[in-house]
Design a protein around this motif. Structure first.
Motif, PDB file in Angstrom:
ATOM      1  N   ALA A  62       0.823  -1.208   0.000  1.00  0.00           N
ATOM      2  CA  ALA A  62       0.000   0.000   0.000  1.00  0.00           C
ATOM      3  C   ALA A  62       0.858   1.260   0.000  1.00  0.00           C
ATOM      4  CB  ALA A  62      -0.941  -0.006   1.205  1.00  0.00           C
ATOM      5  N   ILE A  63       1.891   1.282   0.822  1.00  0.00           N
ATOM      6  CA  ILE A  63       2.788   2.443   0.840  1.00  0.00           C
ATOM      7  C   ILE A  63       3.495   2.568  -0.498  1.00  0.00           C
ATOM      8  CG2 ILE A  63       4.897   3.382   1.869  1.00  0.00           C
ATOM      9  CD1 ILE A  63       3.880   2.262   4.568  1.00  0.00           C
ATOM     10  N   GLY A  64       3.950   1.452  -1.052  1.00  0.00           N
ATOM     11  CA  GLY A  64       4.597   1.477  -2.366  1.00  0.00           C
ATOM     12  C   GLY A  64       3.673   2.010  -3.441  1.00  0.00           C
ATOM     13  N   ALA A  65       2.416   1.561  -3.438  1.00  0.00           N
ATOM     14  CA  ALA A  65       1.444   2.033  -4.437  1.00  0.00           C
ATOM     15  C   ALA A  65       1.172   3.523  -4.276  1.00  0.00           C
ATOM     16  CB  ALA A  65       0.142   1.242  -4.319  1.00  0.00           C
ATOM     17  N   THR A  66       1.104   3.973  -3.034  1.00  0.00           N
ATOM     18  CA  THR A  66       0.853   5.394  -2.783  1.00  0.00           C
ATOM     19  C   THR A  66       2.007   6.255  -3.295  1.00  0.00           C
ATOM     20  OG1 THR A  66      -0.489   4.819  -0.863  1.00  0.00           O
ATOM     21  CG2 THR A  66       0.295   7.086  -0.989  1.00  0.00           C
ATOM     22  N   LEU A  67       3.223   5.739  -3.200  1.00  0.00           N
ATOM     23  CA  LEU A  67       4.392   6.482  -3.665  1.00  0.00           C
ATOM     24  C   LEU A  67       4.614   6.372  -5.169  1.00  0.00           C
ATOM     25  CD1 LEU A  67       6.899   5.608  -0.785  1.00  0.00           C
ATOM     26  CD2 LEU A  67       5.593   7.725  -1.097  1.00  0.00           C
ATOM     27  N   VAL A  68       4.305   5.225  -5.757  1.00  0.00           N
ATOM     28  CA  VAL A  68       4.540   4.988  -7.185  1.00  0.00           C
ATOM     29  C   VAL A  68       3.446   5.629  -8.049  1.00  0.00           C
ATOM     30  CG1 VAL A  68       4.567   3.153  -8.940  1.00  0.00           C
ATOM     31  CG2 VAL A  68       5.919   2.914  -6.873  1.00  0.00           C
ATOM     32  N   GLY A  69       2.219   5.686  -7.545  1.00  0.00           N
ATOM     33  CA  GLY A  69       1.094   6.218  -8.308  1.00  0.00           C
ATOM     34  C   GLY A  69       1.326   7.598  -8.907  1.00  0.00           C
ATOM     35  N   PRO A  70       1.776   8.562  -8.106  1.00  0.00           N
ATOM     36  CA  PRO A  70       2.012   9.892  -8.680  1.00  0.00           C
ATOM     37  C   PRO A  70       3.068   9.893  -9.776  1.00  0.00           C
ATOM     38  CG  PRO A  70       1.909  10.036  -6.301  1.00  0.00           C
ATOM     39  CD  PRO A  70       1.902   8.576  -6.659  1.00  0.00           C
ATOM     40  N   MET A  71       4.040   9.008  -9.688  1.00  0.00           N
ATOM     41  CA  MET A  71       5.070   8.931 -10.728  1.00  0.00           C
ATOM     42  C   MET A  71       4.454   8.476 -12.057  1.00  0.00           C
ATOM     43  SD  MET A  71       7.663  10.072  -9.236  1.00  0.00           S
ATOM     44  CE  MET A  71       8.945   9.731 -10.390  1.00  0.00           C
ATOM     45  N   ALA A  72       3.550   7.498 -11.996  1.00  0.00           N
ATOM     46  CA  ALA A  72       2.877   7.033 -13.217  1.00  0.00           C
ATOM     47  C   ALA A  72       2.014   8.139 -13.804  1.00  0.00           C
ATOM     48  CB  ALA A  72       2.024   5.805 -12.910  1.00  0.00           C
ATOM     49  N   LEU A  73       1.324   8.874 -12.940  1.00  0.00           N
ATOM     50  CA  LEU A  73       0.478   9.969 -13.421  1.00  0.00           C
ATOM     51  C   LEU A  73       1.320  11.115 -13.973  1.00  0.00           C
ATOM     52  CD1 LEU A  73      -2.080   9.955 -10.486  1.00  0.00           C
ATOM     53  CD2 LEU A  73      -2.471   9.109 -12.808  1.00  0.00           C
ATOM     54  N   TRP A  74       2.415  11.424 -13.316  1.00  0.00           N
ATOM     55  CA  TRP A  74       3.292  12.521 -13.732  1.00  0.00           C
ATOM     56  C   TRP A  74       3.946  12.251 -15.083  1.00  0.00           C
ATOM     57  CZ3 TRP A  74       8.607  11.747 -14.292  1.00  0.00           C
ATOM     58  CH2 TRP A  74       9.332  12.886 -14.647  1.00  0.00           C
ATOM     59  N   ALA A  75       4.288  11.000 -15.351  1.00  0.00           N
ATOM     60  CA  ALA A  75       5.033  10.665 -16.565  1.00  0.00           C
ATOM     61  C   ALA A  75       4.246  10.958 -17.847  1.00  0.00           C
ATOM     62  CB  ALA A  75       5.465   9.200 -16.539  1.00  0.00           C
ATOM     63  N   ARG A  76       2.953  11.164 -17.745  1.00  0.00           N
ATOM     64  CA  ARG A  76       2.143  11.463 -18.936  1.00  0.00           C
ATOM     65  C   ARG A  76       1.567  12.870 -18.901  1.00  0.00           C
ATOM     66  NH1 ARG A  76       2.916   8.759 -23.408  1.00  0.00           N
ATOM     67  NH2 ARG A  76       0.788   8.348 -24.017  1.00  0.00           N
ATOM     68  N   GLN A  77       2.090  13.728 -18.057  1.00  0.00           N
ATOM     69  CA  GLN A  77       1.590  15.092 -17.945  1.00  0.00           C
ATOM     70  C   GLN A  77       2.465  16.057 -18.738  1.00  0.00           C
ATOM     71  OE1 GLN A  77      -1.228  16.039 -16.343  1.00  0.00           O
ATOM     72  NE2 GLN A  77      -1.604  13.885 -15.924  1.00  0.00           N
ATOM     73  N   GLY A  78       1.870  17.134 -19.165  1.00  0.00           N
ATOM     74  CA  GLY A  78       2.626  18.212 -19.795  1.00  0.00           C
ATOM     75  C   GLY A  78       3.129  17.890 -21.190  1.00  0.00           C
ATOM     76  N   ARG A  79       4.076  18.698 -21.632  1.00  0.00           N
ATOM     77  CA  ARG A  79       4.618  18.555 -22.991  1.00  0.00           C
ATOM     78  C   ARG A  79       5.572  17.376 -23.109  1.00  0.00           C
ATOM     79  NH1 ARG A  79       5.629  24.466 -25.511  1.00  0.00           N
ATOM     80  NH2 ARG A  79       3.788  25.431 -24.629  1.00  0.00           N
ATOM     81  N   ALA A  80       6.434  17.206 -22.120  1.00  0.00           N
ATOM     82  CA  ALA A  80       7.424  16.128 -22.169  1.00  0.00           C
ATOM     83  C   ALA A  80       6.802  14.847 -21.628  1.00  0.00           C
ATOM     84  CB  ALA A  80       8.657  16.508 -21.353  1.00  0.00           C
ATOM     85  N   GLN A  81       6.136  14.107 -22.500  1.00  0.00           N
ATOM     86  CA  GLN A  81       5.523  12.854 -22.072  1.00  0.00           C
ATOM     87  C   GLN A  81       6.544  11.740 -22.147  1.00  0.00           C
ATOM     88  OE1 GLN A  81       1.745  12.033 -23.744  1.00  0.00           O
ATOM     89  NE2 GLN A  81       0.924  14.017 -23.195  1.00  0.00           N
ATOM     90  N   ARG A  82       6.515  10.884 -21.172  1.00  0.00           N
ATOM     91  CA  ARG A  82       7.480   9.793 -21.051  1.00  0.00           C
ATOM     92  C   ARG A  82       6.735   8.453 -21.051  1.00  0.00           C
ATOM     93  NH1 ARG A  82       7.917  14.073 -18.082  1.00  0.00           N
ATOM     94  NH2 ARG A  82       9.796  15.310 -18.135  1.00  0.00           N
ATOM     95  N   PRO A  83       6.374   7.934 -22.225  1.00  0.00           N
ATOM     96  CA  PRO A  83       5.536   6.728 -22.266  1.00  0.00           C
ATOM     97  C   PRO A  83       6.184   5.497 -21.633  1.00  0.00           C
ATOM     98  CG  PRO A  83       6.235   7.363 -24.485  1.00  0.00           C
ATOM     99  CD  PRO A  83       6.667   8.454 -23.554  1.00  0.00           C
ATOM    100  N   ARG A  84       7.478   5.304 -21.806  1.00  0.00           N
ATOM    101  CA  ARG A  84       8.128   4.130 -21.197  1.00  0.00           C
ATOM    102  C   ARG A  84       8.100   4.217 -19.678  1.00  0.00           C
ATOM    103  NH1 ARG A  84      13.509   2.934 -24.783  1.00  0.00           N
ATOM    104  NH2 ARG A  84      12.419   1.906 -26.497  1.00  0.00           N
ATOM    105  N   LEU A  85       8.393   5.395 -19.162  1.00  0.00           N
ATOM    106  CA  LEU A  85       8.362   5.617 -17.718  1.00  0.00           C
ATOM    107  C   LEU A  85       6.932   5.464 -17.187  1.00  0.00           C
ATOM    108  CD1 LEU A  85      10.434   6.334 -15.545  1.00  0.00           C
ATOM    109  CD2 LEU A  85       9.859   8.729 -15.884  1.00  0.00           C
ATOM    110  N   HIS A  86       5.976   6.015 -17.919  1.00  0.00           N
ATOM    111  CA  HIS A  86       4.574   5.901 -17.536  1.00  0.00           C
ATOM    112  C   HIS A  86       4.151   4.433 -17.480  1.00  0.00           C
ATOM    113  CE1 HIS A  86       0.264   6.571 -17.393  1.00  0.00           C
ATOM    114  NE2 HIS A  86       0.126   5.812 -18.458  1.00  0.00           N
ATOM    115  N   ARG A  87       4.509   3.686 -18.483  1.00  0.00           N
ATOM    116  CA  ARG A  87       4.136   2.270 -18.536  1.00  0.00           C
ATOM    117  C   ARG A  87       4.801   1.482 -17.416  1.00  0.00           C
ATOM    118  NH1 ARG A  87       4.973   1.241 -23.889  1.00  0.00           N
ATOM    119  NH2 ARG A  87       2.922   2.094 -24.293  1.00  0.00           N
TER     120      ARG A  87
END
Length: 136
Positions: A14-39
């Motif tokens: 649960a703690i891991g998911a709480t910490l990893v979730g924002p990273m997955a969401l962030w990787a597809r935000q804004g102009r610099a999208q990072r599909p590999r990181l997001h995936r």
């Protein structure tokens, strides 16, 4: 209730998911999208959420209002699975907007809201936290 291996696995995931979730969401935000990181972060988050949800089924509390040891917070288990299933369903359909929305709602409800409930003083983790601070 005391720390058992099941609770330790659940808490870690649960703690891991709480910490990893924002990273997955962030990787597809804004102009610099990072599909590999997001995936990569997305699959890690889903894996951690599956571990969290499945392990929650083995944690029962007979002190709080319950049915067979399952408390109202256990209703988030099917909700988490439904949210993840819906997100992947929309992804397979090519509906990225709905995929994003389902993942965001699932993250907030399953990680943030459920995490908030576990910090209540009458819950195991909450009593550990507030008791160690001398507040309960």
């Amino acid at each position: 209730m005391q720390m058992s291996p099941t609770i330790a696995v659940h808490l870690t995931a649960a703690i891991g998911a709480t910490l990893v979730g924002p990273m997955a969401l962030w990787a597809r935000q804004g102009r610099a999208q990072r599909p590999r990181l997001h995936r990569a972060f997305g699959y890690a988050w889903v894996t951690l959420m599956v571990v969290t949800a499945v392990s929650a089924l083995f944690i029962r509390d007979f002190k709080l209002p319950n049915i067979g040891g399952y408390t109202p917070i256990h209703l988030l288990v099917p909700a988490a699975f439904a949210g993840m299933f819906g997100a992947f369903w929309f992804l397979a359909q090519g509906n990225i907007k709905r995929h994003r929305r389902y993942m965001l709602i699932t993250y907030v409800s399953a990680s943030v809201v459920a995490g908030g409930f576990t910090l209540l003083p009458n819950r195991y983790l909450g009593s550990l936290l507030w008791g160690s601070l001398g507040l309960v």
